[in-house]
Design an enzyme around this catalytic site. Structure first.
Site, PDB file in Angstrom:
ATOM      1  N   GLY A 266       0.967  -1.096  -0.114  1.00 40.19           N
ATOM      2  CA  GLY A 266       0.003   0.062  -0.097  1.00 40.19           C
ATOM      3  C   GLY A 266       0.955   1.082  -0.044  1.00 40.19           C
ATOM      4  O   GLY A 266       0.550   2.181  -0.932  1.00 40.19           O
ATOM      5  N   ALA A 267       1.848   1.376   1.132  1.00 41.27           N
ATOM      6  CA  ALA A 267       2.506   2.586   1.254  1.00 41.27           C
ATOM      7  C   ALA A 267       3.756   2.382   1.972  1.00 41.27           C
ATOM      8  O   ALA A 267       3.607   1.357   2.612  1.00 41.27           O
ATOM      9  CB  ALA A 267       1.786   3.683   1.729  1.00 41.27           C
ATOM     10  N   MET A 268       4.734   3.081   1.959  1.00 39.94           N
ATOM     11  CA  MET A 268       6.111   2.922   2.719  1.00 39.94           C
ATOM     12  C   MET A 268       6.454   3.994   3.467  1.00 39.94           C
ATOM     13  O   MET A 268       6.626   5.082   2.849  1.00 39.94           O
ATOM     14  CB  MET A 268       7.065   2.105   1.597  1.00 39.94           C
ATOM     15  N   GLU A 269       6.963   3.964   4.703  1.00 48.87           N
ATOM     16  CA  GLU A 269       7.127   4.989   5.407  1.00 48.87           C
ATOM     17  C   GLU A 269       8.729   5.476   5.519  1.00 48.87           C
ATOM     18  O   GLU A 269       9.105   6.141   6.432  1.00 48.87           O
ATOM     19  CB  GLU A 269       6.923   4.565   6.990  1.00 48.87           C
ATOM     20  N   HIS A 302      -1.104   6.495   8.632  1.00 47.97           N
ATOM     21  CA  HIS A 302      -0.301   5.177   9.176  1.00 47.97           C
ATOM     22  C   HIS A 302       1.079   5.438   8.702  1.00 47.97           C
ATOM     23  O   HIS A 302       2.065   5.442   9.803  1.00 47.97           O
ATOM     24  CB  HIS A 302      -0.818   4.219   8.404  1.00 47.97           C
ATOM     25  N   GLU A 303       1.578   5.795   7.570  1.00 49.63           N
ATOM     26  CA  GLU A 303       2.948   6.101   7.285  1.00 49.63           C
ATOM     27  C   GLU A 303       3.579   7.275   8.070  1.00 49.63           C
ATOM     28  O   GLU A 303       4.702   7.051   8.481  1.00 49.63           O
ATOM     29  CB  GLU A 303       3.023   6.047   5.526  1.00 49.63           C
ATOM     30  N   GLU A 325       4.523  -2.199  13.500  1.00 44.65           N
ATOM     31  CA  GLU A 325       3.127  -2.433  12.671  1.00 44.65           C
ATOM     32  C   GLU A 325       1.872  -2.295  13.586  1.00 44.65           C
ATOM     33  O   GLU A 325       0.988  -1.798  13.213  1.00 44.65           O
ATOM     34  CB  GLU A 325       3.111  -3.365  11.655  1.00 44.65           C
TER      35      GLU A 325
HETATM   36  N1  BES Z   1       6.009  -0.737   6.205  1.00 47.14           N
HETATM   37  C1  BES Z   1       4.900  -1.005   5.682  1.00 47.14           C
HETATM   38  C2  BES Z   1       4.887  -1.458   4.236  1.00 47.14           C
HETATM   39  C3  BES Z   1       5.894  -2.679   3.966  1.00 47.14           C
HETATM   40  C4  BES Z   1       4.955  -3.905   4.075  1.00 47.14           C
HETATM   41  C5  BES Z   1       6.916  -2.594   3.138  1.00 47.14           C
HETATM   42  C6  BES Z   1       5.737  -4.980   3.685  1.00 47.14           C
HETATM   43  C7  BES Z   1       7.462  -3.877   2.900  1.00 47.14           C
HETATM   44  C8  BES Z   1       6.824  -5.002   3.230  1.00 47.14           C
HETATM   45  C9  BES Z   1       3.763  -0.072   5.845  1.00 47.14           C
HETATM   46  O1  BES Z   1       4.008   0.790   6.849  1.00 47.14           O
HETATM   47  C10 BES Z   1       2.490  -0.592   6.026  1.00 47.14           C
HETATM   48  O2  BES Z   1       2.180  -1.261   6.970  1.00 47.14           O
HETATM   49  N2  BES Z   1       1.366  -0.489   4.797  1.00 47.14           N
HETATM   50  C11 BES Z   1       0.424  -1.035   4.719  1.00 47.14           C
HETATM   51  C12 BES Z   1      -0.774  -0.010   5.016  1.00 47.14           C
HETATM   52  C13 BES Z   1      -1.026   0.317   6.289  1.00 47.14           C
HETATM   53  C14 BES Z   1      -2.122   1.255   6.219  1.00 47.14           C
HETATM   54  C15 BES Z   1      -1.584  -0.707   7.075  1.00 47.14           C
HETATM   55  C16 BES Z   1       0.301  -1.747   3.469  1.00 47.14           C
HETATM   56  O3  BES Z   1       1.393  -1.148   2.414  1.00 47.14           O
HETATM   57  O4  BES Z   1      -0.536  -2.528   3.048  1.00 47.14           O
HETATM   58 ZN    ZN Z   2       3.394   0.153   8.839  1.00 49.50          ZN
END
Ligand code: BES
Ligand code: ZN
Length: 867
Positions: A266-269, A302-303, A325
């Site tokens: 979805g996205a990355m912080e 979230h991010e 997370e």
């Molecule tokens: N750090 C994660 C993104 C991520 C997940 C990168 C797995 C690499 C591998 C990010 O903070 C995250 O949790 N994103 C979620 C959306 C969030 C609103 C729960 C996502 O990408 O689904």
């Molecule tokens: Zn996250």
């Protein structure tokens, strides 16, 4: 595990042999041959036992061009590449390592590391993508200060972004230019990010509570500037909320968000430079639904919230993933609850937990919130780590209250800022800060499985005493036969016969069984348990008359909604039994009455009413059955929707008409609630017959916002009418150039319950607009079909299973992480009848028979098969 894939165990943790104090990176961007130069100031870690250990630099899919130590080329066998790492021996206690290597971003279809999407460069480094950029100790407990220089063609890449603050720009002549970015905060490599290309910015400003200005920018492709307003508003709200509730201020001069169309997650912080799937940035009323708008708000939050919970304080190792997370999901849930209707947000989060996490906890993929071993950590970004992890934080929050939680978080930051820590460190900070010993909650992180809670009660009219006995039991999960009782906070109340609360209390169930007494209870009460869903457990065995009473009277909106939901579930399970015995189905009067009452009182809270009107999902009902019967579940649910639609037709028509305001589109909570209720009414009217379908056609033609267009198209797509074909054609014609909208076109057809859905989906897989390299498109077609079209995916012929396996096998060599994520719908195979189970097993064995299968897919499928 075999097949050359090694597993990592949590208890094998060793501190790194070397720490990296500073990193200087140089990128010379080229799609086919990007040159990366890196200069690492390394220092032996006193916490590592072996004082002569070599320096291990992880590396994957890299071409090494040069390696030097303290200015001298490393030659001979002082540097060897083994097991995905460059191992350098004879490194002094402190030194400078220089590396030069080459990568090919254009050929990177895994979308991990540095890759090209539609001509622009993006990175994704969590969890282990940085090692696909350059050789580095790619583990979260190595936190370093990064300075990065990017060189590129100005024409191709006018924009050069990285973490931290922009330190310098330079024109190099000959059409080349360079930018230098400095990140003052030490960070692990997984938070590194680089974005370069022809993007445009939508800008704004934020001033922190202590008066520091922050330049905000959202970077998108030209033409998408008009679709960033909601994301920007969401960001500013999130920044203000984190200051107000947690005292967390942003800590750089710039905050950048870049949107990309090809993204695994979805996205990355990434520090100071979040990278987002464009789905969670871009929104216009005519292209995005209300659900899309809401998702953007919570993903942006979230991010952003990770900046403190994840980035400033990070994970010691990937087993601690829920440390960042679970905590950050809890924080984004609280944020959203504070923005609008807390009750609706809470019940949606619980719905989601039950839809995804409870089944996971009850099947072959069950694992504790803090797992014990993995082959590919990417397979552990699961509902258990995320959603159950958030529930565990929530339970502690519930017990110590917001003020205690704030003191705990303050202490967590005071102790651990700029550190890579464990879940124990977090729970200890909450305990010490609040003065409440929470150490027993560590068991929630350690033990898989969902506890089942049951209650038994009695009332002594003479003594005016009420006794409540609570019991808990957790079924065995793979590898864990014996379960310990867990601490379960049970927020509860006693409701008198008049529907008013007699008492409200917070009970803490610590043992397998415990008795609680209530004195001075004037009349036999109805217990209302688990208010606000105070623990992630399954409450079982509440009698039907009590569920109806609670659904009508409970002061707690969650219990009110859930009691109706559980009541409907019980009715549906009974009907499934009747259907299996060949009996004719009948509409339960209690259910009809409850739905009628909901409709009658709907205007008080339309969003809540829309939730209360929607029947338990087919997947949820399946999860309640020992042997899943997808056809019976579908038949019963469809019968009920049709019967309710016919019985309540007048009220539904009235609601539909009353809620058609015709005014300008607005995305505030009240407007969203009205649209939700109106479309819920439309769904029932269409289930009831032709009148509803005609209404859907009219809505499809007239609507100017995507929420109403999509709801209407969903109705039409489930039919076998000429309107269906016309509407789908019109939609495709209008939106074929907009990838995110076209995803909806694929998903709507993939989730349509019409009988030819498997053939539809096979046809769409060959459609010129289908693209296996775009994860959103794959999720929209393959993912949606397999995980959200239960009755057609599980077609008795096995055609759905073959389709899914074909897609996994085709995708795996390009993008193993994405392929592995598609395997989830097979996880419940043992819960289906023998015929379907065998067909699913056959397809999984076919996948495992593929030579060179990725470790991602290998781990998932072997775990699911229990091999
Ligand atoms: N750090 C994660 C993104 C991520 C997940 C990168 C797995 C690499 C591998 C990010 O903070 C995250 O949790 N994103 C979620 C959306 C969030 C609103 C729960 C996502 O990408 O689904
Ligand atoms: Zn996250």
């Amino acid at each position: 595990m075999s097949d050359g894939h090694r597993s990592v165990r949590r208890t094998d943790y060793q501190p790194p042999a070397f720490l990296i104090e500073r990193v200087e990176l140089h990128f010379d961007l080229d799609p086919k041959a990007t040159i990366v130069r890196s200069r690492l100031a390394v220092r032996r870690n006193p916490a590592h036992a072996d004082r002569a250990a070599p320096l291990r630099l992880d590396g994957e899919a890299l071409t090494l061009l040069r390696a030097a130590l303290d200015g001298e080329e490393i030659s001979g066998n002082r540097a060897i590449e083994q097991d995905g790492a460059l191992v350098i021996s004879g490194v002094p206690d402190a030194g400078v390592v220089e590396i030069e290597n080459r990568i090919a971003p254009d050929a990177n279809t895994e979308l991990s590391g540095l890759y090209v999407s539609r001509g622009n460069y993006f990175t994704q480094c969590e969890a282990e993508g940085f090692r696909r950029i350059t050789y580095f100790p790619d583990r979260p407990d190595v936190m370093a200060r990064f300075t990065t220089t990017i060189t590129a063609d100005r024409a191709h890449c006018p924009v050069l972004l990285c973490n931290g603050n922009l330190a310098a720009t330079e024109d190099l002549g000959g059409g080349r230019h360079r930018a230098t970015w400095d990140d003052p905060h030490p960070k692990p490599s997984y938070l590194f990010a680089l974005v370069a290309g022809d993007l445009v910015a939508v800008r704004d400003r934020f001033t922190t509570r202590s008066g520091r200005p922050v330049a905000l920018a959202i970077w998108v492709r030209r033409g998408d500037e008009d679709a960033c307003g909601h994301a920007m508003q969401s960001l500013k709200k999130a920044m203000a909320w984190d200051e107000a509730v947690f005292g967390f201020e942003y800590d750089l001069e710039q905050f950048n968000i870049a949107a990309v169309a090809d993204f695994n997650m979805g996205a990355m912080e990434n520090k100071g430079l979040n990278v987002f799937n464009s789905k969670y940035v871009l929104a216009r009323p005519e292209t995005a639904t209300d659900a899309d708008y809401q998702a953007i708000e919570s993903v942006i939050a979230h991010e952003y919230f990770h900046n403190w919970t994840g980035n400033r304080i990070t994970c010691r190792d990937w087993f601690q993933l829920s440390l960042k997370e679970g905590l950050t999901v809890f924080r984004d849930q609280q944020f959203t609850m504070d923005q609008g209707s807390a009750a609706v947000k809470r019940l949606r989060d619980v719905r989601r937990l039950r839809a995804a996490q409870f089944p996971e906890d009850d099947g072959p993929l069950a694992h504790p919130v803090r797992p014990d071993s993995y082959i590919a950590i990417d397979n552990f970004y699961t509902p258990t780590v995320y959603e159950k992890g958030a529930e565990v934080v929530r339970m502690m929050h519930t017990l110590i209250g917001p003020a205690g939680f704030r003191r705990g978080m303050d202490l967590y930051v005071a102790r651990h800022d700029n550190q890579a820590v464990t879940i124990e460190d977090f729970v200890r900070a909450l305990s010490d800060g609040s003065g409440v010993d929470l150490s027993r909650f560590l068991d929630w992180y350690a033990q898989a499985g969902t506890p089942e809670l049951t209650a038994e009660d009695s009332y002594d009219a003479v003594a005016r005493r009420y006794t409540l006995t609570l019991r808990q039991r957790t079924k065995p999960t793979p590898g864990e036969a014996e379960k310990r009782p867990l601490p379960i906070p049970v927020a509860m109340g006693l409701i008198g016969p008049d529907g008013r609360d007699i008492a409200a209390r917070m009970l803490l169930l610590n043992d397998a069984e415990q008795r609680f007494e209530f004195a001075e209870v004037p009349a036999p009460p109805t217990p209302s348990l688990l208010r606000g869903f105070s623990a992630p457990v399954k409450l079982k065995g509440v009698a039907r008359d009590r569920l109806r009473f609670l659904a009508a009277h409970d002061a707690d909106p969650f219990v009110r909604w859930d009691s109706g939901y559980q009541y409907a579930t019980g009715i549906m399970l009974d009907m499934i039994g009747a259907h299996q015995r060949g009996e004719t189905l009948a509409l339960d009067a209690g259910l009809e009455g409850a739905m009628a009452a909901t409709l009658a009182g709907a205007d008080a809270d339309p969003a809540f009413a829309a939730e209360a009107l929607s029947l338990p999902s087919e997947a949820f009902i399946a999860d309640q059955m020992d042997t899943i019967d997808v056809d019976a579940i579908h038949a019963v649910r469809e019968f009920l929707r049709g019967a309710l639609g016919r019985r309540l037709v007048a009220a539904l028509r009235a609601a539909y008409a009353r809620l058609s305001d015709g005014g300008p589109y607005r995305i505030d909570g009240a407007s969203i609630g009205r649209r939700a209720l109106r479309n819920a009414s439309l769904g029932y009217l269409a289930a009831a017959g032709a009148e509803g379908v005609a209404l859907a056609r009219r809505q499809f033609d007239g609507a100017t916002n995507m929420t109403d267009v999509q709801a209407a198209l969903e109705v039409l797509a489930a039919t076998d009418t000429a309107d269906r074909e016309a509407a789908l054609r019109a939609f495709h014609g209008r939106w074929r150039a907009d990838g995110l909208v076209l995803d909806k076109w694929f998903a709507i057809q993939a989730t349509s319950a019409r009988t030819q859905a498997v053939e539809d989906v096979r046809g769409l897989y060959r459609h010129p607009d289908f693209d296996l390299r775009n994860p959103n498109r794959v999720r929209a077609l393959v993912g949606a079909f397999a995980s959200a079209n239960q009755v057609r995916f599980h077609a008795a012929s096995g055609a759905g299973y073959r389709f899914l396996a074909d897609a996994i096998i085709a995708l795996d060599p390009m993008n193993g992480q994405a392929a592995a994520r598609l395997t989830n719908p097979f996880a419940a195979w043992r819960r289906h009848d023998a015929g379907r189970a065998a067909l699913m097993r056959e397809q999984m064995q076919r996948i495992l028979g593929v030579a060179g299968l990725s470790r991602f897919t290998f781990e998932k499928v072997t775990t699911v098969l229990g091999a």
